[in-house]
Write an enzyme that holds these catalytic residues in place. Structure first.
Site, PDB file in Angstrom:
ATOM      1  CB  CYS A 280      10.950   9.724  -4.458  1.00  0.00           C
ATOM      2  SG  CYS A 280       9.512   9.416  -3.438  1.00  0.00           S
TER       3      CYS A 280
ATOM      4  CG  HIS B  30      13.666   6.858  -3.632  1.00  0.00           C
ATOM      5  ND1 HIS B  30      13.652   7.572  -2.458  1.00  0.00           N
ATOM      6  CD2 HIS B  30      12.388   6.447  -3.851  1.00  0.00           C
ATOM      7  CE1 HIS B  30      12.408   7.598  -2.000  1.00  0.00           C
ATOM      8  NE2 HIS B  30      11.634   6.916  -2.817  1.00  0.00           N
TER       9      HIS B  30
ATOM     10  CG  ASN C 284       9.898   6.456   0.458  1.00  0.00           C
ATOM     11  OD1 ASN C 284      10.528   7.501   0.285  1.00  0.00           O
ATOM     12  ND2 ASN C 284       9.115   5.934  -0.463  1.00  0.00           N
TER      13      ASN C 284
HETATM   14  N1  ACO Z   1       0.204  -4.502   7.410  1.00  0.00           N
HETATM   15  C1  ACO Z   1      -0.498  -5.634   7.239  1.00  0.00           C
HETATM   16  N2  ACO Z   1      -1.217  -5.880   6.130  1.00  0.00           N
HETATM   17  C2  ACO Z   1      -1.191  -4.943   5.157  1.00  0.00           C
HETATM   18  C3  ACO Z   1      -0.486  -3.736   5.293  1.00  0.00           C
HETATM   19  C4  ACO Z   1       0.240  -3.531   6.476  1.00  0.00           C
HETATM   20  N3  ACO Z   1       0.952  -2.428   6.685  1.00  0.00           N
HETATM   21  N4  ACO Z   1      -0.683  -3.010   4.174  1.00  0.00           N
HETATM   22  C5  ACO Z   1      -1.479  -3.715   3.356  1.00  0.00           C
HETATM   23  N5  ACO Z   1      -1.797  -4.879   3.961  1.00  0.00           N
HETATM   24  C6  ACO Z   1      -2.641  -5.952   3.455  1.00  0.00           C
HETATM   25  C7  ACO Z   1      -3.669  -5.474   2.459  1.00  0.00           C
HETATM   26  O1  ACO Z   1      -4.802  -4.989   3.116  1.00  0.00           O
HETATM   27  C8  ACO Z   1      -3.929  -6.730   1.675  1.00  0.00           C
HETATM   28  O2  ACO Z   1      -4.786  -7.533   2.432  1.00  0.00           O
HETATM   29  P1  ACO Z   1      -5.895  -8.430   1.711  1.00  0.00           P
HETATM   30  O3  ACO Z   1      -5.140  -9.403   0.849  1.00  0.00           O
HETATM   31  O4  ACO Z   1      -6.600  -9.067   2.851  1.00  0.00           O
HETATM   32  O5  ACO Z   1      -6.731  -7.474   0.913  1.00  0.00           O
HETATM   33  C9  ACO Z   1      -2.561  -7.430   1.640  1.00  0.00           C
HETATM   34  O6  ACO Z   1      -1.805  -6.868   2.722  1.00  0.00           O
HETATM   35  C10 ACO Z   1      -1.832  -7.220   0.362  1.00  0.00           C
HETATM   36  O7  ACO Z   1      -1.863  -5.832   0.030  1.00  0.00           O
HETATM   37  P2  ACO Z   1      -1.122  -5.247  -1.216  1.00  0.00           P
HETATM   38  O8  ACO Z   1      -1.295  -3.775  -1.270  1.00  0.00           O
HETATM   39  O9  ACO Z   1      -1.523  -6.053  -2.422  1.00  0.00           O
HETATM   40  O10 ACO Z   1       0.385  -5.612  -0.838  1.00  0.00           O
HETATM   41  P3  ACO Z   1       1.633  -5.673  -1.761  1.00  0.00           P
HETATM   42  O11 ACO Z   1       2.171  -7.029  -1.792  1.00  0.00           O
HETATM   43  O12 ACO Z   1       1.428  -4.978  -3.073  1.00  0.00           O
HETATM   44  O13 ACO Z   1       2.658  -4.798  -0.920  1.00  0.00           O
HETATM   45  C11 ACO Z   1       3.639  -2.621  -0.948  1.00  0.00           C
HETATM   46  C12 ACO Z   1       2.396  -3.440  -0.685  1.00  0.00           C
HETATM   47  C13 ACO Z   1       4.726  -3.028   0.038  1.00  0.00           C
HETATM   48  C14 ACO Z   1       3.324  -1.154  -0.783  1.00  0.00           C
HETATM   49  C15 ACO Z   1       4.112  -2.923  -2.412  1.00  0.00           C
HETATM   50  O14 ACO Z   1       3.048  -2.720  -3.313  1.00  0.00           O
HETATM   51  C16 ACO Z   1       5.231  -2.088  -2.809  1.00  0.00           C
HETATM   52  O15 ACO Z   1       6.353  -2.293  -2.392  1.00  0.00           O
HETATM   53  N6  ACO Z   1       4.996  -1.083  -3.684  1.00  0.00           N
HETATM   54  C17 ACO Z   1       5.978  -0.153  -4.047  1.00  0.00           C
HETATM   55  C18 ACO Z   1       5.474   1.152  -3.641  1.00  0.00           C
HETATM   56  C19 ACO Z   1       6.435   1.964  -2.841  1.00  0.00           C
HETATM   57  O16 ACO Z   1       7.524   1.589  -2.497  1.00  0.00           O
HETATM   58  N7  ACO Z   1       5.977   3.159  -2.597  1.00  0.00           N
HETATM   59  C20 ACO Z   1       6.713   4.085  -1.834  1.00  0.00           C
HETATM   60  C21 ACO Z   1       6.322   5.431  -2.222  1.00  0.00           C
HETATM   61  S1  ACO Z   1       6.650   5.751  -3.844  1.00  0.00           S
HETATM   62  C22 ACO Z   1       8.187   6.008  -4.030  1.00  0.00           C
HETATM   63  O17 ACO Z   1       8.920   6.328  -3.147  1.00  0.00           O
HETATM   64  C23 ACO Z   1       8.665   5.874  -5.378  1.00  0.00           C
END
Ligand code: ACO
Length: 321
Positions: free
Chosen positions: A111, A248, A278
């Site tokens: 990215c 980004h 993204n």
């Molecule tokens: N739909 C429904 N539920 C979901 C989904 C989905 N798409 N994805 C995960 N869940 C569930 C999980 O299974 C988990 O369930 P559980 O509690 O029963 O186990 C729950 O939601 C929480 O999951 P987490 O992974 O802890 O969710 P989090 O609050 O961390 O959010 C996210 C996930 C949005 C990816 C967050 O971590 C984030 O924004 N991270 C930044 C990463 C990012 O932006 N990456 C992009 C690529 S990297 C880059 O471009 C730099």
């Protein structure tokens, strides 16, 4: 001489997949995706390829600047999803658009790729080696995403953006701050395709993109404000002297956290992840080109660009439009 962007372009696949469509593929909902990420839809390639979108974005940037492809001296494509392992996407684009006099190569910095490409172009332009560079960020992430993993497949989109950069005595890039840290490469990675040669065991799993979302989130909200502040300090500017912060487009909550850390209003941080998701290396040049198309970038505006991603890699630059 400074490196100055004089033309922008972008290309998105025709197929728009909204969150409801994704809910037909994995157990998710529009509410979960949009609340946690700000993403409502993304464009996914059916017919399009990394090459076709790169070439379309490049042609648009050249047309905007009224610049001939054969006059391009340096052609860099930032991508982690080229259509082929070799040749580079840049060499394929070179043939496609007729940039026959350019030196062409790819950069793999996920990215942050577009900012890395800008960094390289600036060095060549400042040294006088080349007078211009066509920079492209392009991805077809839909082919490396695991479409059974709801934690990642909802985040990404496909597309390409391009910027033509030339040597200029005024405006252009004022300062940059970039970095890499391989220490934590394993929080976001995509293994290569399995090699079925006779020396290796058969049945290796096909590599898909894997991510520790919370680690990436923590990395982004810590590192992005830091590198923006470093770039601003080098440019002798304060956040309030910046007209737009173009970041980004990974996640709305990351951008809100960065805005807060810098003490700036969210309105100064334009976003398009609601419609594009993204798109990794393509995200910055797509948003830049869309803002340019809408007349949001005025000559003399001071703009911060910042990217962050797998590697880990990051960067920020300050430029005058
Ligand atoms: N739909 C429904 N539920 C979901 C989904 C989905 N798409 N994805 C995960 N869940 C569930 C999980 O299974 C988990 O369930 P559980 O509690 O029963 O186990 C729950 O939601 C929480 O999951 P987490 O992974 O802890 O969710 P989090 O609050 O961390 O959010 C996210 C996930 C949005 C990816 C967050 O971590 C984030 O924004 N991270 C930044 C990463 C990012 O932006 N990456 C992009 C690529 S990297 C880059 O471009 C730099």
């Amino acid at each position: 001489m400074r490196a100055r962007i004089i033309g922008t372009g972008y290309s998105l696949p025709a197929f728009r997949a909204d969150n409801d469509y994704l809910a037909t593929l994995v157990d998710t909902s529009d509410e979960w995706i949009s609340e946690r990420t700000g993403i409502r839809a993304r464009h996914l390639a059916r017919e399009e390829t990394t090459l076709s979108m790169s070439a379309d974005a490049a042609r648009m940037a050249l047309a905007k600047a009224d610049f001939k492809a054969e006059d391009v001296e340096l052609l860099i494509v930032a991508t982690i999803t080229g259509d082929m392992d070799t040749p580079s996407t840049a060499c394929q684009v070179q043939k496609e658009i007729g940039a026959k006099n350019a030196l062409a190569f790819d950069i793999n910095a996920a990215c942050s790729g577009f900012l890395y490409a800008l960094h390289v172009a600036e060095a060549f332009i400042e040294s006088g080696t080349y007078r211009n560079a066509l920079l492209i960020g392009a991805e077809t992430l839909s082919k490396v995403v695991d479409w059974t993993d709801r934690g990642t497949c909802v985040l990404f989109g496909d597309g390409a953006g391009a910027a033509l950069v030339t040597a200029s005595e005024s405006g252009g890039l004022l300062a940059q701050s970039l970095g890499s840290s391989g220490e934590k490469w394993d929080v976001l990675f995509c293994e290569g395709r399995p090699n079925e040669n006779p020396l290796r065991e058969k049945g290796q799993k096909c590599g898909y993109l894997k991510m520790d979302g919370q680690e990436v989130f923590k990395f982004a909200v810590r590192t992005v404000p830091q590198c923006i502040e470093e770039a601003l300090e080098k440019a002798g500017l304060k956040p309030e002297e910046i007209d737009l912060f173009i970041l980004h487009q990974a996640n709305k909550r990351i951008i809100q956290a960065v805005a807060k850390r810098l003490g700036m209003a969210e309105e100064e941080f334009p976003m398009n992840m609601d419609e594009c998701g993204n798109t990794s290396a393509a995200s910055l040049p797509i948003l830049l080109a869309q803002l340019d198309e809408r007349g949001r970038l005025r000559r003399g505006d001071r703009i911060v660009l910042s990217g962050f991603g797998a590697g880990l890699t990051w960067g920020a630059c300050v430029l005058e439009w």
